[in-house]
Design a protein around this motif. Structure first.
Motif, PDB file in Angstrom:
ATOM      1  N   TYR A  91       0.814  -1.220   0.000  1.00 48.44           N
ATOM      2  CA  TYR A  91       0.000   0.000   0.000  1.00 48.44           C
ATOM      3  C   TYR A  91       0.845   1.267   0.000  1.00 48.44           C
ATOM      4  CZ  TYR A  91       1.032   0.602   4.985  1.00 48.44           C
ATOM      5  OH  TYR A  91       1.669   0.796   6.181  1.00 48.44           O
ATOM      6  N   TYR A  92       2.079   1.200   0.497  1.00 51.07           N
ATOM      7  CA  TYR A  92       2.923   2.390   0.569  1.00 51.07           C
ATOM      8  C   TYR A  92       3.256   2.962  -0.817  1.00 51.07           C
ATOM      9  CZ  TYR A  92       6.780  -0.861  -0.350  1.00 51.07           C
ATOM     10  OH  TYR A  92       7.610  -1.806  -0.908  1.00 51.07           O
ATOM     11  N   TYR A  93       3.140   2.114  -1.850  1.00 43.23           N
ATOM     12  CA  TYR A  93       3.363   2.621  -3.207  1.00 43.23           C
ATOM     13  C   TYR A  93       2.317   3.679  -3.600  1.00 43.23           C
ATOM     14  CZ  TYR A  93       6.930  -0.869  -4.360  1.00 43.23           C
ATOM     15  OH  TYR A  93       8.087  -1.619  -4.409  1.00 43.23           O
ATOM     16  N   LEU A  94       1.181   3.666  -2.921  1.00 42.18           N
ATOM     17  CA  LEU A  94       0.146   4.671  -3.185  1.00 42.18           C
ATOM     18  C   LEU A  94       0.615   6.060  -2.766  1.00 42.18           C
ATOM     19  CD1 LEU A  94      -3.012   2.701  -1.981  1.00 42.18           C
ATOM     20  CD2 LEU A  94      -2.269   3.117  -4.344  1.00 42.18           C
ATOM     21  N   ALA A  95       1.650   6.118  -1.955  1.00 39.52           N
ATOM     22  CA  ALA A  95       2.261   7.397  -1.574  1.00 39.52           C
ATOM     23  C   ALA A  95       3.524   7.674  -2.382  1.00 39.52           C
ATOM     24  CB  ALA A  95       2.594   7.395  -0.084  1.00 39.52           C
ATOM     25  N   VAL A  96       4.249   6.626  -2.719  1.00 38.51           N
ATOM     26  CA  VAL A  96       5.509   6.786  -3.450  1.00 38.51           C
ATOM     27  C   VAL A  96       5.277   7.227  -4.894  1.00 38.51           C
ATOM     28  CG1 VAL A  96       7.551   5.589  -4.325  1.00 38.51           C
ATOM     29  CG2 VAL A  96       6.741   5.129  -2.005  1.00 38.51           C
TER      30      VAL A  96
END
Length: 422
Positions: A177-182
């Motif tokens: 899910y952190y890719y949604l910020a990256v």
């Protein structure tokens, strides 16, 4: 009887509209592809976390933007042939935004030590914060002012397609899910670099020595619009922030899911209102009353086009929720129906507020109306959210937008009435 609009006067507006409309269509289609995938892979709780974090960092975004998208665009549109003024303005705006970015980063570091949720998800918040900073350092306001949006829209289109492709390649399980910020962060850096290089080469913009007084004057000149933009962010993000603190990430995810659909339908208008702003900045300067009549015609025609679309959304809300999210369908569809009229209200508010009041120099009137609306929203949001959770938040947003429309329409009419008397 309503007279037809003379579209020959809108040649540049129409050209810019089609450039924006093409990219906006892509912006509407791509979320319809990615959101269902994201919801099913990362889940509604992590989606709620990203939505909550985005709402928080958007406050820093409005600080960095500082209303220059309107004030600088207006100045360029009204002084299009003054190359020296435009070069100085470009430098002042960029320097001012860098200064405000540094302040935002300092405030963010302080807050992350004080708030546990920030500290636990530091990487998410920092990535999203940097994305809004670099997005605001990109000179989109310059392209709007010179009414040349072709290059900007093409760059945005390519970056959006790349970002969407990477979403499917990189996000394969819940922990991704952190890719949604990256991904937004990487997208914003590329947009910043490409647009800055293009503007400097295409328009012979050169950076000059920092003039602190000039930067101060730009900040002073944009103070009312900055406060007005805080209101807009207030409505868009404050309600989600309150919902997050009073409930949990799952409830935030449900509300944000419905809100995503409403924002998709609201964004349909972005190409036309963006293309119209520099046009009305010039037209109002020439003939305020004639420009206001044209604006009213656009409001009527736009309403006739928008209403059938929103009625269909209301009727098919459950099917839309099922197609897009596949979870919590009843709750999401109910919220969609409550807020389904909001895109039309946003469109009309933009015409009477942004297009008219701001372009006629009535920033104070605009700000006062928005402050009153913000107070009303604060009064409503807490009790409604405590007792009805996401439904209460949706009702608060709806009532507030209705209030904004009534107050801006009244103020715009008072301005034009006063100009007729004189």
């Amino acid at each position: 009887m309503i007279k037809k609009i003379d579209f020959s006067e809108y040649k540049t507006v129409i050209n810019n509209f089609f450039n924006l409309a093409f990219v906006q269509a892509i912006n509407l289609i791509l979320p319809l592809i990615t959101i269902p995938y994201i919801m099913r892979v990362v889940g509604i709780e992590k989606f709620g976390l990203i939505s909550f974090a985005t709402s928080i960092v958007n406050y820093f975004g409005v600080l960095v933007a500082y209303g220059f998208n309107l004030t600088a665009t207006k100045t360029i549109a009204q002084n299009i042939n003054n190359k020296i003024l435009i070069n100085d303005l470009f430098c002042n705006v960029i320097y001012a935004r860098i200064f405000l970015s540094i302040i935002s980063l300092i405030l963010f570091i302080i807050i992350q030590f004080l708030v546990k949720d920030f500290n636990n998800n530091f990487f998410i918040y920092l990535s999203l914060l940097l994305s809004v900073i670099f997005t605001n350092l990109s000179p989109d306001w310059f392209f709007q002012g010179v009414q040349n949006l072709k290059f900007l829209t093409r760059v945005n289109l390519v970056l959006k397609i790349i970002s969407t492709s990477l979403t499917f390649l990189l996000i394969s399980n819940k922990s991704d899910y952190y890719y949604l910020a990256v991904l937004p962060f990487l997208n914003s850096i590329l947009l910043f670099l490409i647009t800055q290089i293009y503007v400097q080469k295409k328009y012979n913009i050169s950076f000059k020595r920092i003039n602190l007084r000039s930067i101060y004057l730009e900040l002073l000149n944009g103070r009312y619009l900055f406060l007005s933009q805080i209101k807009i962010t207030f409505f868009s993000n404050f309600n989600v922030v309150v919902l997050g603190f009073l409930t949990n990430n799952t409830v935030v995810g449900i509300f944000s899911s419905a809100d995503k659909i409403i924002k998709v339908f609201s964004s349909v208008q972005i190409p036309i209102v963006t293309a119209l702003f520099p046009h009305f900045a010039y037209k109002i300067k020439q003939d305020k009353q004639k420009a206001y009549k044209e604006l009213n015609k656009i409001a009527i025609y736009g309403s006739f086009i928008y209403m059938p679309i929103l009625i269909v959304l209301f009727v098919l809300a459950k099917q839309v929720a099922l197609l897009m999210f596949g979870t919590e369908i009843n709750e999401i569809s109910f919220l969609i129906r409550i807020m389904s009229i909001i895109p039309l209200l946003v469109f009309l508010n933009n015409l009477f507020g942004t297009q008219f009041l701001l372009n006629t120099g009535n920033e104070k009137k605009f700000l006062i109306n928005l402050i009153l609306a913000a107070v009303l929203n604060i009064i409503l949001i807490f009790p409604l959210t405590i007792y009805f959770e996401g439904v209460g938040t949706a009702i608060s947003v709806l009532v507030t937008e209705f209030f904004v429309l009534i107050s801006l329409f009244y103020s715009a009419n008072m301005v034009i009435k006063k100009s007729i008397e004189y």
